[in-house]
Design a protein around this motif. Structure first.
Motif, PDB file in Angstrom:
ATOM      1  N   VAL A 264       0.867  -1.182   0.000  1.00 46.58           N
ATOM      2  CA  VAL A 264       0.000   0.000   0.000  1.00 46.58           C
ATOM      3  C   VAL A 264       0.904   1.232   0.000  1.00 46.58           C
ATOM      4  O   VAL A 264       1.659   1.446   0.953  1.00 46.58           O
ATOM      5  CB  VAL A 264      -0.947   0.001   1.219  1.00 46.58           C
ATOM      6  N   LEU A 265       0.828   2.009  -1.060  1.00 53.01           N
ATOM      7  CA  LEU A 265       1.629   3.224  -1.188  1.00 53.01           C
ATOM      8  C   LEU A 265       0.793   4.407  -0.715  1.00 53.01           C
ATOM      9  O   LEU A 265      -0.180   4.800  -1.378  1.00 53.01           O
ATOM     10  CB  LEU A 265       2.078   3.419  -2.642  1.00 53.01           C
ATOM     11  N   VAL A 266       1.167   4.976   0.438  1.00 49.02           N
ATOM     12  CA  VAL A 266       0.436   6.101   1.031  1.00 49.02           C
ATOM     13  C   VAL A 266       1.088   7.397   0.563  1.00 49.02           C
ATOM     14  O   VAL A 266       2.303   7.590   0.739  1.00 49.02           O
ATOM     15  CB  VAL A 266       0.437   6.003   2.573  1.00 49.02           C
ATOM     16  N   MET A 267       0.271   8.291  -0.025  1.00 50.22           N
ATOM     17  CA  MET A 267       0.770   9.554  -0.565  1.00 50.22           C
ATOM     18  C   MET A 267      -0.075  10.705  -0.036  1.00 50.22           C
ATOM     19  O   MET A 267      -1.278  10.552   0.204  1.00 50.22           O
ATOM     20  CB  MET A 267       0.725   9.542  -2.103  1.00 50.22           C
ATOM     21  N   ASP A 268       0.560  11.834   0.124  1.00 51.60           N
ATOM     22  CA  ASP A 268      -0.164  13.055   0.464  1.00 51.60           C
ATOM     23  C   ASP A 268      -0.905  13.534  -0.777  1.00 51.60           C
ATOM     24  O   ASP A 268      -0.329  13.611  -1.867  1.00 51.60           O
ATOM     25  CB  ASP A 268       0.824  14.120   0.946  1.00 51.60           C
ATOM     26  N   LYS A 269      -2.187  13.858  -0.625  1.00 50.91           N
ATOM     27  CA  LYS A 269      -3.000  14.222  -1.786  1.00 50.91           C
ATOM     28  C   LYS A 269      -2.474  15.461  -2.510  1.00 50.91           C
ATOM     29  O   LYS A 269      -2.628  15.572  -3.740  1.00 50.91           O
ATOM     30  CB  LYS A 269      -4.448  14.475  -1.348  1.00 50.91           C
TER      31      LYS A 269
END
Length: 541
Positions: A264-269
């Motif tokens: 799961v790649l979590v990125m800041d929107k």
């Protein structure tokens, strides 16, 4: 079920070193500086014939404010509540400190067996520290050296004595969990997301960037399925990583990606799909893992639909090799959209594990090549023959074709994209290998031909072989000029006596008339040219 043992103590006394030794792997990061471990980590280990569930904790700090050290102390308190036996470790070289005494007073309120460990006692200077440890009031200290493995037999005996009154319940082994790694840049909200899904503050969080250093595994159950989350340290650009400890954290994150099944790649929107996010996604694809995009802090977005369309367009343009990967927008702080993450993960895992029948593959191959035939290379067309799936996770296919080495890469990409569309494999990495089936592996020099062996001289040989060998031997015995004429195919001229040619139809030794005598009579001459001098027989009357 294994015995739960928590390893506690003040910072930099060797807790993680003992943890790694009992586990048998270098799971926890170890460094000379104090305060490397921040979260509590669980792992299965053993000592002798005793199975253990070990809990590595952060160093105990006597603070109660809102600082990071205070939150680390809360993690240690949670480990004490969860453990069945507590191993209190102190440094024998430095002796008993004031912080050791404060922590000992705290442990006396825990109604659980306490084992006092005097670590770093391999040298002579540590003898005084071992003697001072008696003043803490936990009985005879166990002198060990976690770095060199000394004193493990004494530790085993102490654990046996401490766990004699503890009932260890036998439970069935759970099914193999789905390993899910949560990755991203620092301060993207990875630990907060896991805490929201678990429903508890299991991992250390805060406004500071780079809190997580180790890759922490957390077991969970979702709709009857065993799940194992792996929280990883944030990865910055390689040029910015200078300290040794951060390099170790990055290496630990890469190892977590390697052993994960879904990432799961979590990125800041507001800063999604920058250079570092693209490199992380490309690393996941090269490792062959299923990928799920997560846009965090979605509760702060004013135009969610337009933003989502823009992010999906960026994903398809910048990462075409992962086209169709699931995209989830959520907020870890408020919990908005978190319920959509697990269904997306399960779907990506099932797609990653798919197996396609060989019959369906070859039917698809015939249609794909008919719709778009392979190009001709150097005037010759590459002809695909058949196709099969060799393994899953990720789906791996082998295509047998003539002149396989000449198949262009763009045509292989066409086949991979057609596979995605035809068999509904969005986002998952696909491996396609093109091989040539014309080469015989059992031929001389092939992969399965084996080494050449001496079979010995044949006892009998065909007549043609013997005849050829005799002819070669006779040819080698000829004189120089005759040998040259024989090789060039020129037949030697034979001079006939008396100007007449010798008849080749006559057999050797047969007499023929070659010249006339002085009296008009014919002389008898043999084929070799020797004149016969015998008396001529008179004809019978």
């Amino acid at each position: 079920m294994a015995l739960k043992v928590a390893i506690v103590g003040r910072p930099n006394v060797g807790k993680s070193t003992l943890f790694n030794r009992l586990v048998g792997k270098r799971l926890a990061l170890v460094d000379d500086r104090p305060g490397v471990t921040r979260d509590r980590r669980y792992a299965d280990g053993n000592i002798g014939d005793m199975d253990l569930t070990l809990i590595d904790t952060a160093g105990y700090e006597d603070v109660t404010d809102d600082s990071l050290e205070a939150r680390m102390r809360e993690q240690t308190e949670a480990a004490l509540d969860d453990a069945e036996v507590v191993m209190f470790m102190m440094d024998a070289r430095e002796g008993v400190t004031s912080l050791d005494r404060i922590f000992a007073d705290r442990l006396r309120k825990v109604h659980k067996p306490i084992i006092l460990l005097a670590n770093k006692s391999e040298s002579r200077e540590s003898g005084g520290g071992v003697g001072e440890a008696h003043a803490l009031g936990f009985g005879e200290p166990v002198a060990i050296s976690a770095e060199h493995g000394e004193g493990m037999a004494d530790l085993y005996q102490a654990l046996l004595a401490a766990s004699s009154d503890i009932f260890v319940e036998e439970v069935d082994e759970p099914d193999k969990p789905i390993r899910i790694a949560i990755i991203g840049r620092p301060n993207a909200g990875k630990s907060t997301l896991i805490n929201r899904m678990l429903g508890e503050d299991r991992l250390l969080t805060g406004p500071e960037a780079g809190i997580t250093r180790d890759s922490i595994s957390v077991d969970w159950e979702y709709e009857g399925r065993a799940i194992r989350f792996v929280d990883t340290a944030g990865m910055r650009r390689k040029a910015r990583v200078q300290e040794k400890l951060e390099k170790l954290s990055v290496a630990d994150t890469i190892r977590a990606i390697t052993f994960a099944e879904v990432v799961v790649l979590v990125m800041d929107k507001d800063d999604a799909f920058d250079t570092q996010d693209l490199q992380l996604a490309d690393l996941v694809e090269r490792e062959g893992r299923a990928l799920v995009y997560v846009a965090s802090k979605w509760d702060l977005e004013e135009e969610p639909q337009a933003k989502m369309a823009e992010l999906k367009r960026l994903a398809e343009n910048k990462l075409p090799q992962l086209k169709g990967s699931p995209f989830v927008a959520l907020s870890s702080h408020s919990g908005r959209g978190v319920e959509r993450l697990m269904p997306a993960i399960i779907k990506a895992y099932e797609t990653w594990s798919v197996k396609v029948k060989t019959k369906d593959l070859n039917t698809w191959l015939a249609m794909a090549t008919q719709r778009h035939p392979p190009p001709a290379v150097n005037g010759k067309r590459v002809k695909p023959k058949y196709m099969a799936q060799t393994k899953a996770r990720p789906p791996t296919f082998v295509l047998m074709a003539s002149r396989a080495s000449d198949m262009p890469e763009h045509y292989q990409r066409y086949l991979v994209n057609s596979l995605r569309e035809s068999f509904d494999l969005p986002g998952t990495p696909i491996r396609l290998t093109v091989k040539s089936g014309s080469a015989n592996p059992y031929a001389e020099g092939g992969a399965k031909s084996g080494p050449e062996r001496y079979k010995g001289d044949a006892k009998t040989a065909p007549r043609k072989v013997l005849k050829a060998e005799k002819a070669a031997e006779a040819l080698s015995n000829l004189p120089g000029k005759a040998l040259e004429q024989k090789k060039s195919g020129i037949k030697p001229k034979v001079k006939a006596l008396g100007g007449l040619k010798a008849s080749s139809s006559k057999k050797a030794g047969q007499s023929i008339a070659v010249q006339k005598g002085a009296r008009g009579g014919a002389r008898q001459v043999s084929r070799s040219g020797r004149v016969r001098t015998g008396q001529k027989h008179a004809p019978k009357k």
